[in-house]
Design an enzyme around this catalytic site. Structure first.
Site, short mmCIF file in Angstrom:
data_model
loop_
_atom_site.label_atom_id
_atom_site.label_comp_id
_atom_site.label_asym_id
_atom_site.label_seq_id
_atom_site.Cartn_x
_atom_site.Cartn_y
_atom_site.Cartn_z
N HIS A 119 -17.22 34.04 12.41
CA HIS A 119 -16.74 33.38 13.67
C HIS A 119 -15.39 33.23 14.01
O HIS A 119 -15.15 33.17 14.66
CB HIS A 119 -17.94 32.57 14.08
CG HIS A 119 -19.29 32.44 14.21
ND1 HIS A 119 -19.82 32.94 13.53
CD2 HIS A 119 -19.64 33.19 15.53
CE1 HIS A 119 -21.41 33.13 13.96
NE2 HIS A 119 -20.88 33.00 15.58
N HIS A 177 -24.93 32.67 -0.97
CA HIS A 177 -23.65 31.55 -0.91
C HIS A 177 -24.22 29.84 -0.64
O HIS A 177 -24.03 29.18 -1.48
CB HIS A 177 -21.98 31.78 -0.73
CG HIS A 177 -21.30 30.88 -0.94
ND1 HIS A 177 -20.61 29.92 0.22
CD2 HIS A 177 -20.40 31.20 -1.58
CE1 HIS A 177 -19.67 29.04 -0.27
NE2 HIS A 177 -19.13 29.90 -1.38
N GLU A 207 -24.55 26.78 -2.27
CA GLU A 207 -23.56 25.75 -1.01
C GLU A 207 -24.50 24.56 0.42
O GLU A 207 -24.09 24.58 1.02
CB GLU A 207 -22.24 25.77 -0.51
CG GLU A 207 -21.57 25.96 -2.15
CD GLU A 207 -20.12 26.57 -2.03
OE1 GLU A 207 -19.73 26.25 -0.44
OE2 GLU A 207 -19.52 26.41 -2.69
N HIS A 239 -18.57 32.56 -8.06
CA HIS A 239 -20.42 31.63 -8.08
C HIS A 239 -21.30 32.22 -9.00
O HIS A 239 -21.69 31.77 -9.24
CB HIS A 239 -20.57 31.44 -6.91
CG HIS A 239 -20.24 30.83 -5.47
ND1 HIS A 239 -20.09 29.50 -5.96
CD2 HIS A 239 -19.45 31.84 -4.36
CE1 HIS A 239 -19.23 28.66 -5.13
NE2 HIS A 239 -18.87 29.88 -4.28
CO CO Z 1 -17.73 29.38 -2.35
#
Ligand code: CO
Length: 290
Positions: A119, A177, A207, A239
């Site tokens: 966005h 993620h 997350e 990650h």
């Molecule tokens: Co991250």
């Protein structure tokens, strides 16, 4: 009569002058297209194979087309700068492209879900549209998972990309993620589509939601013994290497092993698979008609 002739002559030459001015203007407006591929970015050198694959596949799909890159993550760009590597932000890249005389920029988001990064990219791209003496058109094409059709294609691709050695009784756990953005719901959405193919595939996030604990609930309920861990991210970066497959106690691998599961790790980013990259390419082809 003579006056009328002069009048007509003046009128004609004025018309001619206007015409050539218009032609010059048209010439200056000749479309000069460029594709701007925009990813989150990675500071892990080995993870770049995924971005390299995207680059190769887009160049095959759009031959003779100028292609540039930008990273949306300021954290990653700052980290890379320290090792002497420069990557443009989307705004920097768009400003440069305008200066270099490009008229049409096709911005392709290489993100997984339409979250914050996407966005913000849309906002940046729209600010550069129709700037005086700048870019006339910027088209921002959507990330991997947005429509029902994206979900069908992505879940099919994910199934095709499962390791051949994985047996039907073994689970495959994907690490997405995750985001505080509302589009985090796409992970649960994808879970639904994946379950149409295979009931032992689970989606968790680092997350966001669902969390690893939710995944473990499914593993326990289904009496799973062996788990394959795979990233649901474009690259197998920080990650995937650490939070998913790392040796520290709180990595997904360690948590699952400590619970008695046999764990196999597949350190391969989603963008290393051509059938996944094809979805992003399809999104751009749908916009690429100017
Ligand atoms: Co991250």
């Amino acid at each position: 009569m003579k006056n009328l002739k002069i009048y007509l002559l003046v009128l004609l030459s004025l018309f001619g002058a206007c015409n050539s001015l218009l032609m010059a203007e048209n010439h200056a407006m000749e479309a000069k297209k460029v594709i701007l591929l925009v990813a989150f970015g990675t500071s892990v050198p080995e993870a770049n194979v995924a971005y390299q694959n995207i680059d190769d596949e887009f160049r095959k799909a759009f031959p003779n087309q100028e292609i540039r890159w930008a990273y949306t993550s300021k954290m990653i760009r700052t980290k890379l700068k320290k090792s002497g590597i420069h990557f443009d932000s989307p705004a920097e890249a768009l400003a440069k492209l305008g200066e270099q005389g490009f008229t049409h920029v096709y911005v392709q988001s290489l993100h997984i879900i339409p979250g914050d990064e996407y966005h913000w990219l849309l906002t940046t791209a729209s600010r550069f549209n129709n700037m005086p003496k700048g870019l006339k058109v910027t088209v921002a094409s959507s990330p991997l998972l947005v429509t029902h059709n994206d979900m069908l294609l992505a879940s099919k691709a994910i199934i095709e990309n499962l390791p051949a050695e994985r047996k039907a009784s073994e689970a495959v756990v994907f690490m997405g993620h995750g985001s505080h953005h509302g589009s985090n719901i796409y992970y649960s959405g994808l879970q639904y589509y994946l379950w149409q193919h295979d009931k032992y595939i689970y989606v968790g996030t680092v997350e966001g939601a669902p969390e690893l604990e939710d995944v473990i609930g499914h593993l326990e309920k289904n009496k799973i013994k062996k788990v394959w861990l795979m990233p649901l991210m474009a690259v197998a970066g920080d990650h995937a290497k650490n939070d998913m497959a790392g040796s520290e106690e709180d990595s997904w691998k360690s948590v699952l092993e400590n619970k008695g599961y046999q764990v196999h790790v597949v350190l391969k980013g989603m963008a290393e698979y051509d059938n996944v990259v094809d979805i992003w390419i399809k999104h751009l082809l749908e916009k690429y008609d100017i």
